[in-house]
Design a protein around this motif. Structure first.
Motif, PDB file in Angstrom:
ATOM      1  N   ASN A 278       8.512  41.040  17.466  1.00  0.00           N
ATOM      2  CA  ASN A 278       7.437  40.500  16.835  1.00  0.00           C
ATOM      3  C   ASN A 278       7.817  39.625  15.618  1.00  0.00           C
ATOM      4  O   ASN A 278       6.927  39.501  14.481  1.00  0.00           O
ATOM      5  CB  ASN A 278       6.550  41.736  16.398  1.00  0.00           C
ATOM      6  N   HIS A 279       8.863  38.771  15.766  1.00  0.00           N
ATOM      7  CA  HIS A 279       9.275  37.756  14.573  1.00  0.00           C
ATOM      8  C   HIS A 279       9.621  36.647  15.395  1.00  0.00           C
ATOM      9  O   HIS A 279       9.922  36.539  16.380  1.00  0.00           O
ATOM     10  CB  HIS A 279      10.459  38.301  13.867  1.00  0.00           C
ATOM     11  N   ARG A 293       9.156  33.100  19.994  1.00  0.00           N
ATOM     12  CA  ARG A 293       8.864  34.502  19.276  1.00  0.00           C
ATOM     13  C   ARG A 293       9.392  35.767  20.187  1.00  0.00           C
ATOM     14  O   ARG A 293       9.150  35.790  21.208  1.00  0.00           O
ATOM     15  CB  ARG A 293       7.413  34.763  19.043  1.00  0.00           C
ATOM     16  N   LEU A 295       9.030  39.101  21.886  1.00  0.00           N
ATOM     17  CA  LEU A 295       8.111  39.778  22.102  1.00  0.00           C
ATOM     18  C   LEU A 295       8.379  41.310  22.224  1.00  0.00           C
ATOM     19  O   LEU A 295       7.442  42.323  22.116  1.00  0.00           O
ATOM     20  CB  LEU A 295       7.113  39.368  23.055  1.00  0.00           C
ATOM     21  N   ASP A 296       9.321  41.494  23.089  1.00  0.00           N
ATOM     22  CA  ASP A 296       9.751  43.007  23.705  1.00  0.00           C
ATOM     23  C   ASP A 296      11.018  42.596  24.449  1.00  0.00           C
ATOM     24  O   ASP A 296      11.667  41.762  24.505  1.00  0.00           O
ATOM     25  CB  ASP A 296       8.642  43.221  24.613  1.00  0.00           C
TER      26      ASP A 296
END
Length: 326
Positions: A278-279, A293, A295-296
């Motif tokens: 989330n960065h 970005r 995400l996971d």
């Protein structure tokens, strides 16, 4: 006849086990050697970083030790593995373990050093490995797995090392996907897994897991790496026992997870330590730097990223490097 090195190791263990002073006469009688041999062995220990106090009519007392030793690490180990090979200085622990692997060394063969003159990082980069303050170790593995599954080893090692640091040193560390550990915003540990593949089966012939940790701040700092590299603890002359306990804890924790590598019981621990999720990040593909970005991650430890154009992609460590956007 006992070798000088073996005699020194035995005396070191006797001094460590003693609550106070140990007379030269008792040491000589216990080991079946002369008082002169005791004196020579004490000199060898002092040359190798042991601070030993000698008092007339009382004997010898171990004050502190600066460098790691195999018996000290073995004392803390719980897993039944080949005795670790511990050196004051090596070119590279990974290089030595690869040479041993090619000569038929068994799984679990380990090399540990206080210093590396040619430490290896990812992508052929050098790894800063100063004398005395770091812990540098490599472990030989002979897993039955495909090339694509080799990333599990690195992830497993990251969790094991993080848990060992937290347990022994009391410091929390986080993971920068896929193979670096950070503390206080600075890199304190690098993990490098190098694999040899069987061309016929397509699986691993063996893997060498290398772990380098900045345990203590170097006396003269990190030089050009200041602001990038950091240490877990402040500088200390008496670093050996802490590093021995940390080395043993890493080995024990790693082999606990390694014995269950395929069930990925370490996945949740790995994911919760990832600080880039989330960065915004920069993805490096060859000469391209692409804003994205994070995400996971999936259960194969691939990172899911979303690019500025909205496209999403799972990427693996062999394809990219990740730099958090400042």
């Amino acid at each position: 006849m006992k070798s000088k090195n073996n005699t020194s190791q035995l005396i070191a263990e006797m001094l460590k086990s003693s609550d106070g002073y140990l007379s030269g006469e008792v040491i000589a009688r216990t080991l079946g050697i002369s008082r002169a041999a005791v004196g020579k062995a004490i000199s060898v220990l002092r040359e190798n970083g042991f601070e030993i106090e000698a008092v007339t009519n009382r004997g010898y007392r171990l004050v502190s030790e600066k460098y790691m030793s195999a018996p000290a690490i073995q004392r803390y180990l719980k897993h039944d593995l080949p005795n670790p090979n511990v050196f004051r200085s090596v070119t590279s622990t990974n290089i030595l373990v690869k040479e041993a692997a090619e000569n038929g060394a068994p799984e679990g063969y380990t090399v540990i050093a206080d210093m590396q003159s040619a430490g290896k990082g990812r992508g052929g980069k050098s790894f800063f490995s100063p004398d005395g303050t770091g812990l540098y170790m490599s472990i030989l593995l002979r897993p039955q797995m495909s090339a694509s599954e080799s990333l599990y080893i690195t992830a497993c090692a990251a969790v094991s090392t993080a848990e060992a640091i937290e347990g022994v040193l009391g410091r929390e560390v986080s993971v920068k996907w896929v193979n670096d550990l950070f503390s206080g915003g600075l890199k304190v540990c690098g993990i490098l897994t190098e694999a040899s593949f069987d061309m016929e089966s397509g699986g691993l012939s063996y893997a060498v897991l290398g772990i380098g940790i900045n345990v203590f701040e170097p006396k003269n700092g990190f030089g050009d790496l200041s602001g990038i590299a950091g240490a877990i603890l402040p500088y200390s002359e008496n670093s050996a026992d802490i590093k021995c306990r940390l080395a043993a804890a890493i080995i024990d924790k790693f082999f606990y997870y390694y014995e269950h590598l395929s069930d990925k019981s370490y996945f949740s621990e790995y994911k919760k330590r990832l600080f880039i999720l989330n960065h915004d990040i920069t993805v490096i593909k060859e000469d391209l730097r692409i804003s994205a970005r994070a995400l996971d991650i999936d259960e194969d430890f691939r990172l899911l990223v979303r690019y500025e154009n909205g496209d999403e992609e799972y990427i693996s460590s062999g394809e990219v490097s990740i730099i958090p956007t400042k």
